[in-house]
Scaffold this motif. Structure first.
Motif, PDB file in Angstrom:
ATOM      1  N   LEU A 142      28.294  10.021  37.097  1.00 46.59           N
ATOM      2  CA  LEU A 142      28.883   9.180  38.134  1.00 46.59           C
ATOM      3  C   LEU A 142      29.931   9.929  38.960  1.00 46.59           C
ATOM      4  N   PRO A 143      29.566  11.057  39.555  1.00 48.97           N
ATOM      5  CA  PRO A 143      30.566  11.861  40.276  1.00 48.97           C
ATOM      6  C   PRO A 143      31.145  11.154  41.494  1.00 48.97           C
ATOM      7  N   HIS A 144      30.369  10.297  42.141  1.00 52.40           N
ATOM      8  CA  HIS A 144      30.855   9.615  43.344  1.00 52.40           C
ATOM      9  C   HIS A 144      31.794   8.468  42.979  1.00 52.40           C
ATOM     10  N   THR A 145      31.401   7.644  42.028  1.00 50.50           N
ATOM     11  CA  THR A 145      32.284   6.567  41.572  1.00 50.50           C
ATOM     12  C   THR A 145      33.565   7.140  40.983  1.00 50.50           C
ATOM     13  N   ALA A 146      33.452   8.281  40.305  1.00 49.99           N
ATOM     14  CA  ALA A 146      34.619   8.900  39.659  1.00 49.99           C
ATOM     15  C   ALA A 146      35.717   9.235  40.668  1.00 49.99           C
ATOM     16  N   LYS A 147      35.347   9.506  41.906  1.00 49.81           N
ATOM     17  CA  LYS A 147      36.348   9.819  42.928  1.00 49.81           C
ATOM     18  C   LYS A 147      37.243   8.619  43.232  1.00 49.81           C
ATOM     19  N   HIS A 148      36.814   7.434  42.832  1.00 50.84           N
ATOM     20  CA  HIS A 148      37.571   6.207  43.088  1.00 50.84           C
ATOM     21  C   HIS A 148      38.210   5.661  41.813  1.00 50.84           C
TER      22      HIS A 148
ATOM     23  N   PHE B 176      31.582   5.430  30.820  1.00 56.19           N
ATOM     24  CA  PHE B 176      33.029   5.268  31.004  1.00 56.19           C
ATOM     25  C   PHE B 176      33.844   5.281  29.704  1.00 56.19           C
ATOM     26  N   ASP B 177      33.205   5.548  28.566  1.00 52.71           N
ATOM     27  CA  ASP B 177      33.930   5.514  27.286  1.00 52.71           C
ATOM     28  C   ASP B 177      33.551   6.736  26.451  1.00 52.71           C
ATOM     29  N   PRO B 178      34.138   7.906  26.758  1.00 55.94           N
ATOM     30  CA  PRO B 178      33.744   9.149  26.085  1.00 55.94           C
ATOM     31  C   PRO B 178      34.087   9.128  24.596  1.00 55.94           C
ATOM     32  N   LYS B 179      33.180   9.692  23.785  1.00 56.36           N
ATOM     33  CA  LYS B 179      33.372   9.746  22.336  1.00 56.36           C
ATOM     34  C   LYS B 179      33.079  11.165  21.833  1.00 56.36           C
ATOM     35  N   PRO B 180      34.096  12.043  21.834  1.00 54.47           N
ATOM     36  CA  PRO B 180      33.887  13.426  21.384  1.00 54.47           C
ATOM     37  C   PRO B 180      33.352  13.519  19.961  1.00 54.47           C
ATOM     38  N   LEU B 181      33.725  12.553  19.092  1.00 56.59           N
ATOM     39  CA  LEU B 181      33.267  12.613  17.703  1.00 56.59           C
ATOM     40  C   LEU B 181      31.748  12.503  17.619  1.00 56.59           C
ATOM     41  N   LEU B 182      31.146  11.817  18.581  1.00 55.10           N
ATOM     42  CA  LEU B 182      29.681  11.725  18.576  1.00 55.10           C
ATOM     43  C   LEU B 182      29.037  13.107  18.699  1.00 55.10           C
ATOM     44  N   SER B 183      29.636  13.956  19.513  1.00 56.05           N
ATOM     45  CA  SER B 183      29.090  15.302  19.670  1.00 56.05           C
ATOM     46  C   SER B 183      29.194  16.096  18.378  1.00 56.05           C
ATOM     47  N   LYS B 184      30.300  15.916  17.667  1.00 51.87           N
ATOM     48  CA  LYS B 184      30.499  16.637  16.411  1.00 51.87           C
ATOM     49  C   LYS B 184      29.591  16.122  15.296  1.00 51.87           C
ATOM     50  N   MET B 185      29.261  14.829  15.359  1.00 52.34           N
ATOM     51  CA  MET B 185      28.488  14.220  14.275  1.00 52.34           C
ATOM     52  C   MET B 185      27.044  13.941  14.679  1.00 52.34           C
ATOM     53  N   ASP B 186      26.575  14.545  15.743  1.00 50.59           N
ATOM     54  CA  ASP B 186      25.212  14.312  16.211  1.00 50.59           C
ATOM     55  C   ASP B 186      24.207  14.546  15.084  1.00 50.59           C
ATOM     56  N   GLY B 187      23.352  13.540  14.837  1.00 50.25           N
ATOM     57  CA  GLY B 187      22.343  13.655  13.793  1.00 50.25           C
ATOM     58  C   GLY B 187      22.793  13.191  12.425  1.00 50.25           C
TER      59      GLY B 187
ATOM     60  N   CYS C 203      21.643   6.102  37.628  1.00 51.93           N
ATOM     61  CA  CYS C 203      22.882   6.500  38.303  1.00 51.93           C
ATOM     62  C   CYS C 203      22.605   7.142  39.649  1.00 51.93           C
ATOM     63  N   ARG C 204      21.499   7.835  39.789  1.00 56.71           N
ATOM     64  CA  ARG C 204      21.115   8.334  41.115  1.00 56.71           C
ATOM     65  C   ARG C 204      20.910   7.171  42.085  1.00 56.71           C
ATOM     66  N   ALA C 205      20.412   6.070  41.557  1.00 54.82           N
ATOM     67  CA  ALA C 205      20.140   4.906  42.403  1.00 54.82           C
ATOM     68  C   ALA C 205      21.395   4.122  42.752  1.00 54.82           C
ATOM     69  N   THR C 206      22.424   4.203  41.920  1.00 56.59           N
ATOM     70  CA  THR C 206      23.567   3.297  42.090  1.00 56.59           C
ATOM     71  C   THR C 206      24.912   3.963  42.320  1.00 56.59           C
ATOM     72  N   ASP C 207      25.086   5.203  41.886  1.00 58.53           N
ATOM     73  CA  ASP C 207      26.413   5.828  41.931  1.00 58.53           C
ATOM     74  C   ASP C 207      26.936   5.977  43.357  1.00 58.53           C
ATOM     75  N   MET C 208      26.164   6.586  44.237  1.00 61.43           N
ATOM     76  CA  MET C 208      26.616   6.761  45.617  1.00 61.43           C
ATOM     77  C   MET C 208      26.791   5.422  46.337  1.00 61.43           C
ATOM     78  N   PRO C 209      25.876   4.458  46.172  1.00 66.36           N
ATOM     79  CA  PRO C 209      26.089   3.157  46.812  1.00 66.36           C
ATOM     80  C   PRO C 209      27.367   2.458  46.347  1.00 66.36           C
ATOM     81  N   VAL C 210      27.660   2.509  45.059  1.00 70.15           N
ATOM     82  CA  VAL C 210      28.881   1.865  44.566  1.00 70.15           C
ATOM     83  C   VAL C 210      30.111   2.548  45.146  1.00 70.15           C
ATOM     84  N   ALA C 211      30.110   3.878  45.150  1.00 68.30           N
ATOM     85  CA  ALA C 211      31.233   4.614  45.736  1.00 68.30           C
ATOM     86  C   ALA C 211      31.353   4.324  47.224  1.00 68.30           C
ATOM     87  N   GLY C 212      30.216   4.264  47.911  1.00 69.83           N
ATOM     88  CA  GLY C 212      30.245   3.948  49.336  1.00 69.83           C
ATOM     89  C   GLY C 212      30.818   2.572  49.605  1.00 69.83           C
TER      90      GLY C 212
END
Length: 469
Positions: free
Chosen positions: A121-127, A66-77, A339-348
Motif C-alpha cells: 500500500l505505498p500510495h495509501t501509506a503516504k497519507h 496495517f498490523d506488522p508482526k515480526p515474530l511471524l517471520s521468525k516463527m514461519d512454519g 491492492c493494485r486495484a484499490t491502493d491508488m484510488p484510496v490515496a487519490g
C-alpha cells in the motif's frame, strides 16, 4: 378519487405503459431514500457531514496490510505457541493447530507518525498521518455473509437496517437531486454481496441504499423514449395534484407523503443524475490520481472519484464495496491484485478530498468483515499458501472529519490473533461514526414491534480518542 378509470387515463394523457414506468420509478426511488431530502438536526454539533465506507469484502489480512508482526517471520512454519493458543476464542476456523505463516510483504514506517504500513500500500501509506488505524477490532462470526451483515448492520442475521439507513433516517441528506445513501460495487468475485448491508431492515424502505451500476448509472432514472422534460413535468404535476387531494383526506399518511416526494426526486434525477455521474469532465491529472488510467485500478478508481463528486452534491452515506479479498490460498498473489486495484484510488480519494477542503467534513472508513489468521490454511506451500478467516482480531482505519490522524488505537498479540489492548467491536465503530455525524446512538430511535430500537443494537462505546478534540 371520484374519476372513472377511463376518464382518469384520458385526463392524465398517459397510458398504462407510462403508469407502469412511473410506479417502477416510484418504487425504486422510494426504496432508495426519497424522503431523505428532508434535513433533520443532529443531536449535537457534528465533525462530519458525509461518510464514505470503503468496504473490502472477503477479509484483508491485517498482518499483511496495517498490523506488522515480526515474530511471524521468525516463527514461519512453526506451530502456534500454547501461551497464545490458550487466549484464542473457540471460533471455528481459527487454525490454532496449523503452522504459522510469515507475511510475504515487508513493512516500512511512514510520515511524521512513523506508523508502519505494508509495501502493498505505498500510495495509501503516504497519507498515514491522516489515518487513525484501529488494530483491535473483533467479533465472533467467522463466516462471510453473517460477518458482513454484522459489520454493516450490527447483526449477523441480516434483519436490521444498515448503518447507512440509520444515518439517512437520522439526518436526511443535503443532496436534492440524488438519494441520500448510495452503493457502488466492484469486483464481485468471492463472497456474494449481502443485501442487508445496504438495506433498510425495519426502517421505511426509502432509507435503503440505492445501487448505482458502473455502466448504467441509477436504475430507471432515464426519461423514456418520446418523452420530453415538459411532458414529464406536466404528468408529475397532475399526479401530485391528485395525490395531494387524496392526502388531504388522510389524518396521517407518511407513506403517501414519501411517495409524492419520490416522484419529484425521480424527476430531478432524470434531469441531473447523468451529469453528476459523468466523469468525462474531470481533468486527466485528476483521473490519473485515482488510477483510472490503469487497467487494474480503473473501476475502483472511478468509484472513488464518483464518491468525491457525490460528497460535493451532499449525499450523506456512500458505500464502496470491493470484493475478492478472501485469500484461502495464494494470498500473496491475491493481495497484490487487490491492492493494485484499490491502493491508488484510496490515496487519490484522500488527496482529492483534502485539496478541495472536503476531508474535514467527510469521514472515510476502510476495512472488511474480519481479518485473516496468522496461520496457513491446509497443507499448501510457498506462494500457494493462504490464510483462513479471523474475526477475533483485525484492523480498520478512519480518516477525515474530526479524526485525529497519525495514531494507532489498540493492539493484537505478537502473532495477530486477539486484541491485547483496547478491544473494540463493530458496534463501537458504529457508535463512533454516528458520533462524528452528531448523532447520539441512544437518541436515534425507531419504534419497531413495540420496542425502541437503536442503530447499535444494545449500545456501543464511542472511541473518543479517535477524535482530535
Amino acid at each position: 378519487m371520484n374519476l372513472a378509470r377511463r376518464e382518469f387515463f384520458e385526463t392524465a394523457g398517459i397510458g398504462l405503459g407510462s403508469l407502469a414506468l412511473n410506479a417502477m420509478l416510484g418504487d425504486e426511488v422510494s426504496a432508495s431514500g426519497s424522503a431523505s431530502s428532508f434535513l433533520q438536526q443532529p443531536h449535537f454539533p457534528p465533525t462530519v457531514k458525509s461518510v464514505i465506507f470503503l468496504f473490502m469484502s472477503g477479509g484483508p489480512g491485517h498482518m499483511d496490510t496495517f498490523d506488522p508482526k515480526p515474530l511471524l517471520s521468525k516463527m514461519d512454519g512453526e506451530y502456534v505457541p500454547d501461551s497464545i493458543a490458550a487466549t484464542v476464542p473457540n471460533i471455528p476456523r481459527a487454525g490454532v493447530g496449523s503452522k504459522l505463516m510469515a507475511s510475504p510483504f515487508g513493512f516500512k514506517k511512514y510520515g511524521e507518525s512513523g506508523i508502519e504500513v505494508s509495501e502493498l500500500l505505498p500510495h495509501t501509506a503516504k497519507h498515514v498521518d491522516d489515518l487513525c488505524v484501529i488494530r483491535s477490532l473483533n467479533h465472533r462470526i467467522p463466516v462471510h455473509g453473517p460477518g458482513e451483515n454484522f459489520t454493516l448492520t450490527g447483526s449477523s442475521l441480516g434483519e436490521r437496517p444498515s448503518l447507512g439507513g440509520w444515518v439517512t433516517y437520522g439526518l436526511g441528506s443535503e443532496a436534492r437531486d440524488l438519494p441520500g445513501f448510495i452503493v457502488l460495487s466492484s469486483n464481485s468475485s468471492g463472497p456474494a454481496p449481502q443485501r442487508p448491508g445496504w438495506g433498510s431492515g425495519f426502517l421505511p424502505a426509502r432509507f435503503q441504499g440505492t445501487q448505482i451500476d458502473n455502466q448504467r448509472g441509477v436504475p430507471y432514472s432515464e426519461l423514456p423514449d418520446l418523452y420530453s422534460v415538459d411532458d414529464r413535468r406536466d404528468q408529475l404535476d397532475f399526479i401530485r395534484s391528485m395525490n395531494q387531494q387524496h392526502l388531504r383526506r388522510q389524518d396521517l399518511n407518511t407513506e403517501l407523503e414519501a411517495r409524492i416526494e419520490s416522484y419529484e426526486l425521480g424527476f430531478r434525477m432524470q434531469l441531473n443524475a447523468p451529469e453528476i455521474l459523468d466523469l468525462s469532465g474531470e481533468t486527466e491529472a485528476t483521473q490519473r490520481m485515482y488510477g483510472i488510467d490503469q487497467k487494474a485500478s480503473k473501476q475502483f478508481g472511478s468509484h472513488c472519484l464518483l464518491a468525491r463528486r457525490l460528497v460535493e452534491q451532499g449525499v450523506r452515506f456512500i458505500q464502496l464495496r470491493n470484493g475478492g479479498w478472501d485469500a484461502h490460498g495464494a494470498l500473496k498473489g491475491n493481495h497484490i491484485n487487490r491492492c493494485r486495484a484499490t491502493d491508488m484510488p484510496v490515496a487519490g480519494l484522500l488527496q482529492d478530498l483534502k485539496q478541495r477542503d472536503l476531508l474535514d467534513q467527510t469521514l472515510v472508513v476502510w476495512g472488511g468483515e474480519f481479518g485473516r489468521t496468522p496461520t496457513t490454511e491446509g497443507n499448501r506451500t510457498g506462494d500457494s499458501r493462504g490464510r483462513d478467516h479471523s474475526p477475533a482480531g483485525y484492523t480498520m482505519w478512519m480518516a477525515g472529519g474530526g479524526i485525529k490522524g497519525g495514531q494507532v488505537i489498540g493492539a493484537t498479540d505478537e502473532l495477530g490473533y486477539v486484541p491485547i489492548e483496547r478491544p473494540l467491536s463493530p458496534h463501537d465503530l458504529h457508535a463512533t461514526m454516528l458520533h462524528g455525524l452528531g448523532l447520539d446512538q441512544h437518541k436515534l430511535i425507531y419504534r419497531h414491534n413495540n420496542r425502541d430500537e437503536i442503530a447499535t443494537v444494545l449500545g456501543g462505546e464511542v472511541i473518543r480518542e479517535a477524535f482530535a478534540t
